[in-house]
Design a protein around this motif. Structure first.
Motif, PDB file in Angstrom:
ATOM      1  N   ASN A 137       6.227  18.764  28.473  1.00 41.60           N
ATOM      2  CA  ASN A 137       6.506  19.720  27.045  1.00 41.60           C
ATOM      3  C   ASN A 137       5.403  19.522  26.651  1.00 41.60           C
ATOM      4  O   ASN A 137       5.616  17.852  26.004  1.00 41.60           O
TER       5      ASN A 137
ATOM      6  N   GLU B 104      10.383  22.074  22.193  1.00 42.59           N
ATOM      7  CA  GLU B 104      12.119  21.129  21.128  1.00 42.59           C
ATOM      8  C   GLU B 104      13.217  21.819  22.671  1.00 42.59           C
ATOM      9  O   GLU B 104      13.729  20.524  22.107  1.00 42.59           O
ATOM     10  N   LYS B 105      12.925  22.628  23.575  1.00 41.43           N
ATOM     11  CA  LYS B 105      14.450  21.599  24.693  1.00 41.43           C
ATOM     12  C   LYS B 105      13.470  20.602  25.093  1.00 41.43           C
ATOM     13  O   LYS B 105      14.438  19.653  25.749  1.00 41.43           O
TER      14      LYS B 105
ATOM     15  N   ASP C  82       8.726  23.841  26.944  1.00 44.47           N
ATOM     16  CA  ASP C  82       8.951  24.284  25.697  1.00 44.47           C
ATOM     17  C   ASP C  82       9.304  22.062  24.841  1.00 44.47           C
ATOM     18  O   ASP C  82      10.030  22.081  25.391  1.00 44.47           O
TER      19      ASP C  82
ATOM     20  N   ALA D 173      14.512  18.161  22.543  1.00 43.58           N
ATOM     21  CA  ALA D 173      16.208  18.200  23.357  1.00 43.58           C
ATOM     22  C   ALA D 173      16.794  17.077  24.394  1.00 43.58           C
ATOM     23  O   ALA D 173      17.889  16.652  24.544  1.00 43.58           O
ATOM     24  N   GLU D 174      15.976  17.308  25.463  1.00 47.26           N
ATOM     25  CA  GLU D 174      16.788  16.698  26.766  1.00 47.26           C
ATOM     26  C   GLU D 174      15.839  15.276  26.685  1.00 47.26           C
ATOM     27  O   GLU D 174      16.542  14.518  27.434  1.00 47.26           O
TER      28      GLU D 174
END
Lengths: 758, 758
Positions: free
Chosen positions: B338, B167-168, B165, B171-172
């Motif tokens: 990802n 985007e995730k 993922d 974000a992380e």
């Protein structure tokens, strides 16, 4: 008889267009970077011991890269009869002795031809001349000069055949006739002189391009003479301009090209001059033939006693086979209940004789047929009737040697008599006009494995493609006789394809399947053709399986390859195109291409051949009373070559045979002074030309040969035999001169016309 | 690990001696009787409509035999991606439009080169010039000039990969870095310019000799463009002087040679000039790469978002594969939980880019590796440590795309750090001195069947002979990379033979087994090698059976081919020589030769490749402060190519890769004025020469690749990638200039040295 789609149709020869356009590359056309040109120094003496050779001046000549003599090469004797190593009597270059004028003494490789020639003149050879012998009778007398130490008698091969009871046979004969015939040497006179080009490849292997009829034989013998492994030699046969038996052995220039390429690291090419070809080349065996034949009063043959001395020249070459075969041919055509043959192959100090179109038959059958004509005359019978009375038929046996299978001999005799209007015409001839008959039988390849091959006699590989094409690979050697075309026809017929669907690769020992014994003895159509069929049937089995499965066919259905399709027999709706069928099999095999190999080795076929061709020929001549010049007015030919594969090809063979037969009968001969050949060019060696060719009619008396592909058998060599006896008989009928020593020259006719014109 | 007898030994390349001696025949060395010389008329405009072509004056010139334009040829588009016919966008000669300066407009065949050239000058072409576009951004804007009507966006290929993922992931991430890289076009600069010679053979078929990496592909595409059947085309690859991806498509001169040979009936040869090669030749794809990477604080990679626009030039050529692969290479080397990739292949009015050594990797990995070096710097980590932390290991997956099997990546990084004394040396560098690292992974052949072949990917035939030799036939194409040598080694090892026992025939579509996809993507050793092994094992099975029977062996005995013998394992007394074993099988088969076919098709190996090679390289440079000139002092390389088949061969690949890597990094570039290439000779196109080559140390980090023959995988292309990023990093460390737009020229360094030497 089966209906054929491709077989029996006139097909242009595969090589015709390339040859006509000048695009065909013969060996001498090939050029490689850094290539050297080779020349051969030849003995000027017929028999001599080599005391000393000094090559120092030649080696020092600017441009000379390599000079070799018999001292430099491995001392390995070679010869085609590997099964009997004693018969292998030749070194690539003379060792210690020379045995004929032209014997190869040394070879030079230089940067150009002129330098190579000049270098030859700088080699000093000290000879100790020995007494020479040029005649078979003299050579086989005790005390005659001995050519080879291993063979004090000069008789290198003895061949005997005997069946029935010869003495009893003659005792029971009412009429016995004994004659001696002397038949002479003639040249193959192929248009392309011998040529060989050798290259050392990146792995120390040798590739040899050679004008040869026998790539596989050259490969094997070259390997043994060089001390290399067979498969480190690759022999490629480029386009070849005829062979006729003269290119079926390993020869000096092939060895020297390879040996010198290894020595220099550079490609080496040898091409013989026409003079060399005539002076030293192989030739048809001269033979001294004594034939005694016994008949019953009614013309029935009872016995034949045949003695032949073959004048082999200085080496055996293909002489053992000729010795073997001329005795077999002596037993052919007619039923001899009691037969005896003794053949002797005799060394003389002349250029070696060897295989030549007919391979013993033209000589042996000249005697047979002339004697039949004499006998008919003396028995007061029509020569046609006498022949019909004694003619071999299907099922006849030569005990322990051969069984005759298909046989159109009687039909051929009848047909040629009918075509030529024999009976009527014979009666209506004017003085100086004559009509004569000659017949023949010939082999479709030999079955006796004198080369001692460990491979099948012929092999074929077929690769089938989804685009509807196939690729046929075979080691057979098309030397202009049209074998590639015939094999393609056989394959096209069997797979239901067109000629243009087939690519053929032939005559390359590295790329085509092991093995094929080469082009000789009229073997290719039958043996190569059978190998092709064997492979084709394996292809068909796969295609039939796939199509059967696709159409969920009852297992008893027969399938066929026809018209470019694979289908239930006679049911185009239940089938697919050839290419689609291939694709189906290929997909089922996860992409693996379809490939099949096939082969043929004759088994249980006696000692001679799997099948015999037959035929008869009538010649009409007119002889000029003042000059003795013979004009052949017309030839009629009826022959049985089994199924005719390619009428155009058969016609070509027939025309070529008549041309050679005319020369053999009337004009070709080597003029010899002792061991020296005097006529070494096309002006002095007189061959029949296009304008000498008589008109002719031909009938194909087709039979179906069970051992031949689609019923086919030989058509290339048998016809070399009947022309000379037919012309000879016609000349006799025209002039009263009966020729027993070919050729039939005007001088002999004028001298022999005892009675003047009849 | 298994003890090898031949594998892992230094072996001279099969073609070395012939090439060194000048005996190797390249296509242009070939001459045939009546051969015509071809020349190509090329567009002087980058984008134009062809209004009219007048060839009348050219056709009338004495010596001109044939003139063709796009109007004369079948309107069949071609391209290597047959699986997606939409990607096939090229005609052999321009139809209606020209799309780059050099686009092929017409061809002439004449009796000599000068006449052909003169004829070109007599062809009158009336163009209507169109607006042109030379930049991927401009070309992919709405309203840009459209090159191909079928593709209004100019984006001919879109390739997306996504897993995890994205985007995730970002974000992380604790640290995110985004950069744009612009990598440039370079030339294959093979020493042998492209050349093709076509001959119409006696059956209306075409034989094409061509300097190509892909005989089979040329065969198929030539057939479709000529409207002929595939197997009516025979493509032969003579000696080839390098390809590097630049000779892996059907090209205009190949088509024209064949088309004109059919039209004239005469052989036709085209050979490109060096100027033509540089002006119009294929080249490595320029790419605009935007890469965004997210890390955890500790350096753990979390996400990567990669966007690449490939500048494809005027036609797709091998662009679809490069588009496909550069996204796969973006996901290699490190673990990206990802990942997202979007690649676009964009048409511009420039000479088409295509495959070139590395095939998308040098570009994609330049971004990856440079960004890793930037990130290490910004995260305050040692670049080696950062790599070790994230390095891919055996068993890692790129979801739905590939699984990594053998993997010596970590060991390679460690080894190269140790060899170069990385930690210590980095600290001891003086101003102007730099040390840098770059890594790579590469494929061992592709598994995605874009050519849509119906055959196995590789095939081999082995013929075994009683003289102890074998003949290996394969359609693989040795173009100087040494594949023939490697395949012979694999075979020698498997059959217990020596190199000199093996003859190889390769790269001939008519004579070698169907099929092989050619030399590209480092596929031959693995795929060809597996096919060889498959065939060899079938040979062994037959030999083992015969020897087992002869020695009446217990069925549980293992046998082996070793040291030229076939024997019970470790029991030379219970065995015979290889040749004797062959003879035994052959006799049992009544003379039939032993032949086996094998093949390899990768299955269940994802979408990319059956096996990945890995490696790491460290470069040490010194930069002159005044001139900005970079001197590469030393290179250290550690790489995993699985089992090393031929150390000498691997070394050759390594040296060649470094030479190309140096050029890619520092000096090679096409100087373009719009669509016109200005540097069209070896003086102006600056390649690294022998004197520019740095000394180097190499470590083979051997792994055993289960899918590779004897454990081997690629070694020929992967090493094209690490050199540029390693040098770039070293230059940064020496000067503070971080290059994001290759090449690293002195001008850029001087301009970029913001801080002066560190």
């Amino acid at each position: 008889m089966k209906q054929f789609a491709v077989i029996g149709k006139d097909i242009n020869r595969n090589d015709a267009e390339a040859k006509a356009r000048g695009q065909a590359l013969y060996t001498d056309d090939l050029k490689l970077p850094g290539m050297l040109y080779g020349s051969i120094l030849r003995s000027p003496l017929a028999h001599a011991r080599i005391a000393h050779i000094d090559v120092s001046r030649a080696s020092a000549l600017n441009g000379v890269r390599c000079v070799v003599t018999g001292e430099d090469i491995p001392k390995v004797k070679y010869g085609n009869w590997r099964l009997f190593p004693d018969t292998q009597d030749e070194y690539a270059l003379a060792v210690e002795k020379v045995r004929f004028i032209g014997d190869e003494v040394a070879a030079v490789a230089a940067t150009d031809r002129d330098t190579a020639q000049e270098a030859l003149s700088l080699i000093r050879v000290e000879y100790k001349e020995l007494p020479a012998v040029f005649d078979v009778e003299a050579a086989s007398q005790p005390g005659a000069p001995v050519l080879h130490d291993y063979c004090p008698s000069n008789v290198s091969v003895n061949r005997k055949i005997q069946y029935g009871d010869i003495e009893k046979g003659f005792a029971e004969s009412d009429y016995i006739r004994e004659d001696e015939f002397n038949v002479h040497a003639v040249s193959h006179a192929y248009l392309e002189p011998c040529s060989a080009l050798a290259q050392l490849d990146q792995d120390g292997r040798i590739t040899l391009w050679s004008s040869t009829q026998v790539p596989y034989i050259v490969q094997c013998l070259l390997a043994s003479t060089l001390g290399m492994r067979e498969n480190d030699i690759r022999v490629i046969k480029p386009f070849v301009g005829g062979g006729f038996g003269g290119k079926m052995e390993l020869r000096t220039w092939e060895f020297c090209a390879a040996f010198m390429a290894r020595k220099t690291g550079r490609p080496v090419k040898f091409t013989l001059s026409r003079e060399e070809e005539f002076l030293t080349g192989r030739r048809r065996h001269p033979m001294k033939i004594r034939s005694r034949v016994g008949f019953k009063k009614d013309g029935t043959l009872v016995a034949k006693d045949l003695r032949i001395k073959l004048d082999g020249g200085a080496y055996n070459a293909m002489g053992p086979t000729a010795t073997f075969l001329c005795g077999n041919f002596g037993a052919m055509l007619y039923r001899y209940p009691n037969y005896r043959f003794h053949g002797e192959h005799v060394y003389t100090n002349k250029p070696p004789a060897s295989a030549m179109r007919g391979f013993g038959a033209p000589q042996s059958l000249y005697a047979t047929e002339t004697q039949m004509n004499i006998a008919a005359q003396e028995l007061g019978m029509d020569p046609v009737e006498l022949r019909l009375k004694n003619a071999q038929v299907s099922g006849d046996k030569i005990p322990d040697v051969a069984t005759i299978s298909s046989c159109g001999f009687i039909d051929s005799i009848k047909k040629v008599a009918q075509m030529s209007n024999w009976k009527k015409k014979r009666k209506s001839l004017k003085p100086g006009q004559g009509l004569g008959i000659g017949c023949y039988s010939f082999i479709s390849g030999g079955v006796f494995n004198w080369f001692n091959t460990t491979y099948p006699f012929s092999a074929a590989e077929i690769r089938a493609f989804a685009d509807g094409t196939v690729h046929l690979l075979t080691m057979t050697a098309d030397i202009g006789q049209g074998s590639d075309t015939a094999l393609k026809q056989i394959l096209a017929e069997e797979l239901g394809l067109r000629m243009e669907d087939i690519r053929i690769t032939s005559g390359d020992t590295a790329m085509t399947p092991q093995a094929d014994l080469g082009s000789w003895g009229s073997r290719v159509t039958l043996m190569g053709g059978n190998a092709v069929l064997d492979a084709a049937r394996k292809i068909k089995a796969q295609l039939f399986g796939a199509v059967s499965a696709r159409f969920n066919m009852n297992v008893i259905y027969e399938l066929e390859c026809k018209g470019g399709r694979v289908q239930a027999k006679g049911r185009p709706d239940k089938g697919v195109s050839f290419g689609e069928a291939v694709a189906m099999v290929q997909r089922a095999n996860r992409g693996e291409p379809i490939v099949a190999r096939g082969s043929y080795t004759p088994r249980d076929k006696g000692l001679v051949t799997p099948a015999f061709g037959f035929g008869a020929q009538v010649a009409e001549v007119e002889v000029d009373q003042e000059t003795g010049i013979v004009q052949v007015k017309k030839m009629w030919t009826a022959h049985d070559c089994g199924t005719v594969i390619n009428p155009k090809g058969v016609e070509g063979q027939l025309c070529g045979s008549i041309q050679m037969g005319l020369g053999y009968a009337l004009c070709e001969q080597f003029v010899m002074d002792g061991g020296k050949t005097l006529n070494t060019n096309f002006l002095d060696y007189k061959m029949a030309t296009a304008v000498d060719m008589p008109p002719g009619d031909v009938a194909h008396v087709e039979t179906y040969e069970p051992e031949g592909p689609m019923g086919a058998k030989e058509c290339g060599e048998g016809l070399a035999s009947p022309t000379a006896p037919a012309i000879s008989d016609a000349v006799f009928n025209a002039t009263g001169y009966r020729c027993t020593d070919l050729p039939i020259t005007p001088e002999k006719i004028l001298k022999g016309m005892k009675r003047g014109f009849i």
